[in-house]
Design an enzyme around this catalytic site. Sequence first.
Site, mmCIF file in Angstrom:
data_model
loop_
_atom_site.group_PDB
_atom_site.id
_atom_site.type_symbol
_atom_site.label_atom_id
_atom_site.label_comp_id
_atom_site.label_asym_id
_atom_site.label_seq_id
_atom_site.Cartn_x
_atom_site.Cartn_y
_atom_site.Cartn_z
ATOM 1 N N LYS A 98 0.792 -1.240 0.000
ATOM 2 C CA LYS A 98 0.000 0.000 0.000
ATOM 3 C C LYS A 98 0.826 1.294 0.000
ATOM 4 O O LYS A 98 0.338 2.327 -0.456
ATOM 5 C CB LYS A 98 -0.931 0.030 1.219
ATOM 6 C CG LYS A 98 -1.855 -1.145 1.383
ATOM 7 C CD LYS A 98 -2.944 -1.253 0.364
ATOM 8 C CE LYS A 98 -4.002 -0.244 0.463
ATOM 9 N NZ LYS A 98 -5.189 -0.593 -0.355
ATOM 10 N N ASP A 141 -8.045 -0.505 7.711
ATOM 11 C CA ASP A 141 -7.969 -1.606 8.668
ATOM 12 C C ASP A 141 -6.529 -1.848 9.072
ATOM 13 O O ASP A 141 -6.243 -2.737 9.853
ATOM 14 C CB ASP A 141 -8.548 -2.883 8.088
ATOM 15 C CG ASP A 141 -7.520 -3.636 7.288
ATOM 16 O OD1 ASP A 141 -7.383 -4.836 7.467
ATOM 17 O OD2 ASP A 141 -6.812 -2.996 6.498
HETATM 18 C C1 LIG Z 1 -2.910 -6.612 1.711
HETATM 19 C C2 LIG Z 1 -3.940 -6.098 0.785
HETATM 20 N N1 LIG Z 1 -4.134 -6.724 -0.384
HETATM 21 C C3 LIG Z 1 -5.050 -6.294 -1.270
HETATM 22 C C4 LIG Z 1 -5.835 -5.200 -1.000
HETATM 23 C C5 LIG Z 1 -6.888 -4.811 -2.002
HETATM 24 O O1 LIG Z 1 -6.701 -3.597 -2.574
HETATM 25 P P1 LIG Z 1 -7.969 -2.805 -3.152
HETATM 26 O O2 LIG Z 1 -8.823 -2.417 -2.013
HETATM 27 O O3 LIG Z 1 -7.351 -1.687 -3.884
HETATM 28 O O4 LIG Z 1 -8.727 -3.749 -4.056
HETATM 29 C C6 LIG Z 1 -5.667 -4.497 0.208
HETATM 30 C C7 LIG Z 1 -6.465 -3.303 0.535
HETATM 31 O O5 LIG Z 1 -6.391 -2.738 1.586
HETATM 32 C C8 LIG Z 1 -4.700 -4.956 1.124
HETATM 33 O O6 LIG Z 1 -4.482 -4.355 2.311
#
Ligand SMILES: Cc1ncc(COP(=O)(O)O)c(C=O)c1O
Length: 359
Positions: free
Chosen positions: A62, A94
């Site tokens: 992120k 979160d």
């Molecule tokens: C570890 C992780 N993978 C994938 C995602 C998914 O990303 P998006 O919400 O852009 O689809 C998130 C989103 O917070 C994440 O924290």
Amino acid sequence: MRPSARTWRCDPAPAEVRGFHTAQPDYSPTRLAEFPPLAAELAIGRVFVKDESCRLGLPAFKALGASWAVHRTLAERAASGQEPGPVTLVTATDGNHGRAVARMARLLGQHAHVFVPHGVHPQAVAAIVAEQAKVTEVSGPYDDAVRLAAEAAAAPDAVLVQDTAWSGYEQIPAWIVEGYSTLCAEIDEQLAAQGVVEGPDLVAIPVGVGSLAQAVVTHYRSRPSRRAPALLSVEPEAAACVLESLTLGEPVSVTTADTTMAGLNCGTPSSIAWPYLHGGLDAAVAIPDADSARAAGDLAALGVSSGPCGAAALAGLRMVLTGVGGDERRAALGLDATSTVVLLSTEGAAANPHSTAGH
Ligand SMILES: Cc1ncc(COP(=O)(O)O)c(C=O)c1O
């Protein structure tokens, strides 16, 4: 399954994002590791895992989006002649995104105010506090935290840095999506170094609101001269808003339930992601928590630290390629024993210690 997705086209992300990240003090490309045992299990030529367990010093991908979006936000404020004093970067999370925003604020001498929904693990909250952010814990789910963050960002010298868009709030989420493009650019270079010059045949993407998937679609659907891979969205059964929206042909919200895949626990697709998801995704699947837990264990045995969201990519691909109808789905995705697959393991095991809440 959406056979027309591979011919869908869009414009690329701006080229300067990569240079921005490369100049960051903690930057180095995350590893792309090949795992022949996974290829053998899935009867595919080669399987690579993009390991985001350490990205710009944090345990999830992120920070790529938060860093570019905060940089662009502060640059625009300076260019528009606004007061040069510190601003408060406000967001809801979160864990992963909020921690990245708080880190950027600290590094750049700004303030951060992070709203966390009910159910976020105390360790995830502590990690945000350790970045010197103010944290407000919300009793409701993720969507409530987003609403309260947006209200707080109406204060003077505050700005909302949210990784999902809605009507009237699009610019900063678009910068966050642009930031994720560095991950795809690295994969190109790393695959080429492994002899896969044409790029992958399939990329599996963990999906919450779909911002990361928007970035992946943008990357692979903006280069007509290269092979167009199949793009697979993977969501928790408890929060499959993109699968439901694709099925209905329009973006809808779903009622979410608890899931160990906390970062994917989102009930509404990002408004700016939707046209890309609708146009450019080949397939979408929803998986139970137990499948993600098994995949995380298998990846750990192979030496990859992968949290529940990160391991969802492997679990989703397994569900698509095996079981009743697996052969038909494999053929529809154009996969065979010579194909190359990339799984995006978007977080390390340390990123989300058993929270069930939000995004
Ligand atoms: C570890 C992780 N993978 C994938 C995602 C998914 O990303 P998006 O919400 O852009 O689809 C998130 C989103 O917070 C994440 O924290």
